[in-house]
Enzyme design. Structure first.
Site, short mmCIF file in Angstrom:
data_model
loop_
_atom_site.label_atom_id
_atom_site.label_comp_id
_atom_site.label_asym_id
_atom_site.label_seq_id
_atom_site.Cartn_x
_atom_site.Cartn_y
_atom_site.Cartn_z
N PRO A 46 0.63 -1.32 -0.06
CA PRO A 46 -0.03 0.07 0.02
C PRO A 46 0.80 1.31 -0.09
O PRO A 46 0.18 2.32 -0.18
CB PRO A 46 -0.74 -0.04 1.33
CG PRO A 46 0.02 -1.07 2.25
CD PRO A 46 0.76 -1.78 1.35
N ASP A 72 3.86 1.96 -11.14
CA ASP A 72 2.71 2.40 -11.03
C ASP A 72 2.51 3.61 -10.22
O ASP A 72 3.64 4.05 -9.50
CB ASP A 72 1.56 1.47 -10.71
CG ASP A 72 1.23 0.47 -11.58
OD1 ASP A 72 1.61 0.81 -12.63
OD2 ASP A 72 0.53 -0.37 -11.23
N LYS A 112 -1.09 4.96 -14.15
CA LYS A 112 -2.29 5.20 -14.45
C LYS A 112 -3.34 5.64 -13.44
O LYS A 112 -3.22 4.90 -12.46
CB LYS A 112 -3.02 3.98 -15.24
CG LYS A 112 -2.30 3.43 -16.50
CD LYS A 112 -3.10 2.42 -17.47
CE LYS A 112 -3.19 1.15 -16.63
NZ LYS A 112 -2.26 0.52 -16.47
N GLY A 118 1.17 -1.34 -7.42
CA GLY A 118 0.70 -0.99 -6.02
C GLY A 118 -0.20 -1.80 -5.40
O GLY A 118 -0.98 -2.82 -6.13
N GLY A 119 0.12 -2.39 -4.12
CA GLY A 119 -0.99 -3.33 -3.42
C GLY A 119 -0.37 -4.64 -3.94
O GLY A 119 0.76 -4.80 -3.66
N ASP A 120 -1.24 -5.49 -4.21
CA ASP A 120 -1.02 -7.20 -4.77
C ASP A 120 -1.07 -6.91 -6.33
O ASP A 120 -2.20 -6.21 -6.77
CB ASP A 120 -1.90 -7.92 -4.15
CG ASP A 120 -1.60 -9.30 -4.53
OD1 ASP A 120 -0.83 -9.97 -3.95
OD2 ASP A 120 -2.06 -9.76 -5.67
N ILE A 156 -4.51 -8.22 -7.78
CA ILE A 156 -5.78 -7.56 -7.23
C ILE A 156 -5.99 -6.32 -8.23
O ILE A 156 -5.37 -5.32 -7.79
CB ILE A 156 -5.94 -7.37 -5.93
CG1 ILE A 156 -5.97 -8.97 -5.09
CG2 ILE A 156 -7.29 -6.68 -5.68
CD1 ILE A 156 -5.87 -8.78 -3.72
N THR A 159 -2.42 -6.16 0.10
CA THR A 159 -3.45 -5.49 -0.55
C THR A 159 -3.87 -4.25 0.43
O THR A 159 -3.94 -4.43 1.31
CB THR A 159 -4.51 -6.34 -1.15
OG1 THR A 159 -5.36 -5.57 -2.08
CG2 THR A 159 -5.41 -6.91 -0.12
N ALA A 160 -4.41 -3.41 -0.39
CA ALA A 160 -4.82 -2.06 0.62
C ALA A 160 -6.01 -2.26 1.61
O ALA A 160 -6.05 -1.84 2.56
CB ALA A 160 -5.46 -0.92 -0.43
N MET A 168 -10.80 2.01 -5.31
CA MET A 168 -11.03 3.12 -6.31
C MET A 168 -12.52 3.78 -5.97
O MET A 168 -13.13 4.05 -7.02
CB MET A 168 -10.67 3.03 -7.67
CG MET A 168 -9.16 2.59 -8.01
SD MET A 168 -8.99 1.86 -9.48
CE MET A 168 -9.28 0.29 -9.24
#
Length: 259
Positions: free
Chosen positions: A17, A40, A62, A93-95, A98, A123-124, A176
């Site tokens: 994260p 990213d 992105k 970012g994260g995993d 996912i 993951t977040a 998101m």
């Protein structure tokens, strides 16, 4: 060099994260061994600081409404670097698996004969629950956990199974989710989720600027009003993410009755 990272290989690495302390040891090792790193927008600055000055780094981030690279271009960049004999790290970012478009990159690289491996990351949703001092599941009340993304094309409604997502015995993690918060709350309540269901909004999870905002589902649109477009936000919805009860209150609640 690591035996599992030879020239011409690509590793899709979950950067977690944002807090570099939440990287896996394997991720840190692969980053240190890379000849080139494609990263990213959501990769934390502390993670990027781990990249050697001698390692080439390319931003392919992105963000909603501000795409620096199309996915097809990213696929080609990865393949070109690997076919040139470089050790390639694709930091996500994260995993990586996912909502990271890993399958598109893996398929493209495989079509060019490039060996690709995945290094998972935190993951977040997991990091947000940890920061909020809650669990994503709760015995007897939250037996299911569902991850969805609220990203949709401009002008299109979210195409989600709202009746399934509104199950009262589930925790819902909406990635998101800031821009779609009002629609998420409206659709979930219309599908039967209680208006007073606890929600937790996590902004900039694990970073120094992290914020945790709590409330109920009916107020979700209000809760996200102060969040900037540039700040990633995750929505956690369900009984499991209710604010933890203070220790004193827990003691009082379960104390035996006086005789």
């Amino acid at each position: 060099m690591p035996h599992d990272f030879t020239p011409g290989m690509v590793w899709l690495v979950g950067a977690g994260p944002g807090d570099p302390d939440l990287l896996t040891r394997k991720a840190e090792r692969l980053i240190a061994a890379a000849d080139i790193v494609f990263y990213d927008a959501l990769v934390g600055p502390g993670v990027l600081d781990l990249i050697s000055p001698q390692t080439e780094r390319i931003s392919v981030g992105k963000r909603s409404g501000r795409h620096s690279k199309e996915q097809r271009s990213i696929n080609d960049l990865l393949a070109d670097a690997a076919l040139a004999g470089k050790r390639v790290v694709r930091l996500k970012g994260g995993d990586a698996s996912i909502f990271g478009r890993s399958t598109e990159e893996i398929e493209h690289l495989a079509a060019h004969g490039v060996v690709t491996r995945i290094c998972p990351g935190i993951t977040a949703a997991s990091a947000a629950a940890a920061s909020g001092g809650v669990s994503l599941t709760l015995r007897g009340l939250a037996r299911k956990l569902t991850f969805v993304t609220a990203h949709a094309r401009a002008g299109e409604a979210l195409d989600l199974d709202w009746h399934t997502l509104a199950a009262p015995d589930a925790t819902l993690a909406v990635y998101m989710g800031r821009a779609a918060a009002q629609e998420v709350a409206r659709e979930l309540i219309a599908a039967g989720r209680a208006a007073d269901t606890p929600v937790m909004v996590a902004v900039n999870v694990s970073l120094p600027s992290e914020r945790i905002i709590r409330g109920r589902l009916s107020a979700l649109a209000f809760l996200v009003e102060a969040i900037s477009d540039s700040d990633p936000a995750l929505l956690l919805i369900g009984e499991a993410v209710a604010a933890p009860m203070p220790v004193a209150a827990r003691v009082d609640r379960y104390a035996p009755s006086s005789l």
